[in-house]
Write an enzyme that holds these catalytic residues in place. Structure first.
Site, PDB file in Angstrom:
ATOM      1  CG  ASP A  84      -0.181  -0.194   2.528  1.00 36.24           C
ATOM      2  OD1 ASP A  84       1.060  -0.095   2.519  1.00 36.24           O
ATOM      3  OD2 ASP A  84      -0.848  -0.420   3.560  1.00 36.24           O
ATOM      4  CG  ASP A  85      -0.298   4.643  -1.558  1.00 31.95           C
ATOM      5  OD1 ASP A  85       0.471   4.089  -2.368  1.00 31.95           O
ATOM      6  OD2 ASP A  85      -1.424   5.045  -1.853  1.00 31.95           O
TER       7      ASP A  85
END
Ligand code: 6R9
Length: 692
Positions: free
Chosen positions: A562-563
């Protein structure tokens, strides 16, 4: 529902060929797994003395923990003190499936206990009052101290009594912003003793970041110290707290008391900013309180602590852990993953500001009656031999650290290691990020003289304790693999559509059922809890990590999908850094990606678009970096600012981070499909500015 767009599985983790995982840790290809020579076995002696001494024994215990988690964990929980036993038919209950109603996890329902009592009093009462609970080593090699379990109990009670005297009670929040003094675990335990909820904020966070957390959890008291010296650097913590309290007050949260420990090794008392009425010196009040303090018996599901961690969006998440399950889980994982013995001297280099310091500096070891080393200084001060000097000084037997430190010490050369005997070492541990096989080998061969098993423990703030970890006497290790799940943990690897993959595979790492140490919610935001962790793949807890499983069932973590980026084992949301950058008056837009970094694991690479007409300059670069330092903390400062007159976006305006990652890592021939770009020229422009 499948994974959403931003959870793009990295190309590295996606495919496999020739029966080998293609996953790479730090860009290093994983070794061939069918090579029997790769297996690193514990010595026969080690295995013979181990708590779990064979794969067979593990398999039987694991199977039981899956078939009957209630019986398995009840038996373990019996070893702790409970004021009131849990309801036998409510040992564990959960809803893990958003399609079936709100997510809910409960363990040992109906039970009443206290984790401070179990970690401290119980050891004194069982005759270990004179055993050292904590050794403390300061920034300078000449500074040290220690506390026995009895002395620790006295100190915890005095602080607990003080907190009660100023109105802190069950369920009230207390923010702790301290360096690694013994007073930090003491403060955590004092809160737990009276049922208050501690929220430790890592003392490397800036005033703004601290204020954000204070505003969220509204503590009655903030505990800090005047200053800390880390290496040669003096950090005036109290000044930072002052600024954050002014900021919190502007946001409607007025903290009544700032209890300040005078850290004499760091800064003179007279140089500390002071607000009479609010600020109190710890040494002026706490020692005057009695050394006996009644325990507040709390429900197993009463909150124990809040710990803020980074996610994919800008606002940090308040991970909430409760008492009973966390207590049993942190203690049991500690005992097994490090094969704990009562004569061990245990050192974990993590700071209590992170989850590792909660579960494996404070609670897990003390619940086992261990002697724990608390280190205030920096691992390379006064020189890169400091860790091994400390190992010899205290006879450390279990040494638990992060790959980033191993890589940095590796770069400094073996001569610093060779100067010290390190013969006390028995077990080594690694946490925070994937450990690349080269660093694993160096840790094993050079630091551990090829005799100490390494427990590469995969887990998260959210999981409370180890999830995938070696049991060091039970099976051979493969350098770079976290190996197998802990008791009751059911890891599954799923594809984009949430389908479980079998056998050798790569995909998203999820967990199927609850375990005692699982977090129960995000403070004040059950919606975000469910959306972030339980909605991406209905029916599972989604970890945010990619993982491969090899033909022998070993797990290989491949990093975040994910980020979130992982810098020196610290989780940082790209969105947090971006929002700090765009708060700079001259920055119009920012996009942050992680890049491979030789020592830190990942580095922070920021693309910034400036406000129209503002020229890019070195001063502006420095000022952008300063903004991030002051809003989050020095550890989140970008390694590189890349001036971007425009950012690559889709026609709907979404920044194409995939392309930015390739530009940042100079993989220019792997930009992939650029046909959806609104303005294809932007990419060439960015490449041309790469070295500006
Ligand atoms: C304990 C802790 C969690 C993230 C996690 C993962 C990474 C931690 C790891 C590891 C590979 C290991 N991580 N340990 N990756 N192997 N042994 O670090 O908690 O700060 O919440 O970070 O760290 O990416 O998702 P936290």
């Amino acid at each position: 529902m499948g994974a959403t767009g931003h959870l793009a599985l990295s190309a590295a983790a996606k495919t496999r060929s020739g029966g080998r995982p293609c996953a790479a840790v730090l860009g290093e290809p994983l070794p061939a797994l069918d090579d029997a020579g790769l297996l690193v076995h514990p010595s026969a002696d080690f295995a013979a003395r181990a708590l779990v001494s064979s794969a067979q024994q593990y398999r039987e215990m694991y199977q039981r923990s899956i078939d009957d988690p209630a019986a398995f964990w009840s038996e373990i929980a019996e070893e702790f003190y409970w004021k009131q036993r849990w309801n036998p038919d409510e040992v564990c209950s959960e809803n893990f499936d958003v399609t079936k109603g709100p997510i809910k996890i409960e363990w040992f329902k109906g039970g009443k206990t206290n984790i401070c009592y179990n970690a401290v009093d119980r050891n004194v009462e069982s005759g270990n009052g004179d055993k050292v609970a904590m050794y403390w080593e300061g920034n300078e090699p000449s500074q040290d101290g220690k506390l026995t379990y009895s002395e620790l109990l006295d100190k915890v009670c005095q602080l607990a009594n003080y907190l009660k005297s100023v109105g802190v009670g069950k369920g009230d929040a207390v923010v702790i912003y301290l360096p690694m003094l013994m007073e930090l675990p003491i403060a955590m335990l004092a809160c737990a003793r009276i049922g208050a909820v501690h929220s430790v904020v890592f003392a490397g966070f800036s005033a703004d970041a601290l204020a954000q957390r204070i505003v969220d959890c509204k503590p009655k008291v903030v505990i800090t110290c005047n200053a800390v010296k880390r290496g040669l650097k003096l950090i005036p913590l109290k000044d930072i707290v002052d600024t954050s309290l002014v900021e919190s007050a502007k946001n409607g949260v007025d903290v009544g008391i700032c209890l300040t420990y005078e850290n004499q090794s760091a800064l003179n008392k007279v140089d500390t900013r002071w607000k009479p009425g609010r600020d109190v010196w710890w040494q002026d009040v706490v020692p005057n309180f009695p050394t006996k303090c009644d325990v507040e018996w709390v429900d197993a599901e009463d909150p124990l602590f809040l710990l803020y961690t980074s996610g994919s969006t800008g606002k940090p998440k308040g991970v909430l852990h409760t008492t009973g399950g966390y207590m049993v889980y942190s203690a049991t994982t500690f005992k097994h993953a490090f094969d704990y013995k009562p004569e061990d001297v245990y050192w974990c280099t993590a700071d209590c500001g992170w989850i590792t310091g909660h579960s494996y500096v404070t609670y897990g070891p003390l619940l086992n009656g261990a002697s724990v080393l608390v280190f205030e200084g920096a691992p390379n001060y006064p020189d890169p031999g400091r860790c091994w000097d400390i190992v010899d000084k205290y006879g450390v037997t279990i040494f638990y650290t992060a790959p980033t430190l191993i890589r940095s010490l590796m770069r400094d050369g073996t001569e610093y290691v060779d100067r010290y005997s390190r013969k006390s070492l028995r077990v080594l541990g690694s946490v925070g990020e994937p450990i690349n096989p080269t660093a694993w080998r160096w840790f094993y061969d050079v630091v551990g003289d090829s005799r100490c098993p390494i427990s590469d423990t995969w887990w998260q703030t959210e999981t409370g304790g180890f999830m995938i970890t070696p049991l060091p006497g039970a099976w051979p290790q493969k350098p770079g693999s976290a190996t197998f799940p802990f008791f009751s943990v059911q890891p599954v690897i799923v594809d984009e559509k949430g389908r479980e993959l079998e056998g050798e595979c790569s995909g998203y790492l999820c967990i199927k059922k609850s375990w005692p140490g699982a977090f129960r919610t995000l403070y004040g935001d059950q919606d975000r809890y469910e959306t972030t962790y339980f909605k991406p793949f209905a029916g599972y807890y989604f970890s945010g990590d990619g993982c491969s499983r090899d033909k022998d069932g070993y797990h290989w973590l491949t990093g975040r999908v994910d980020d979130v980026i992982n810098v020196s084992g610290h989780r940082i949301g790209t969105a947090e850094v971006e929002s700090a950058l765009v708060s700079h008056p001259k920055c119009a837009e920012a996009a942050v990606v992680g890049i491979d970094h030789e020592v830190k694991g990942q580095g922070i690479y920021a693309f910034v678009t400036l406000v129209d007409g503002v020229p890019y300059s070195d001063d502006l670069r420095k000022s952008l970096i300063m903004t991030v330092r002051s809003q989050i903390g020095a550890f989140a400062a970008p390694d590189k600012i890349h001036w971007a007159p425009g950012l690559p976006k889709t026609r709907s305006g979404k920044i194409m981070r995939r392309i930015l990652r390739k530009i940042a890592s100079r993989q220019l021939d792997e930009l992939g499909d650029t046909s959806t770009l609104a303005e294809p020229g932007v990419v060439d422009q960015l490449i041309a500015l790469s070295d500006s």
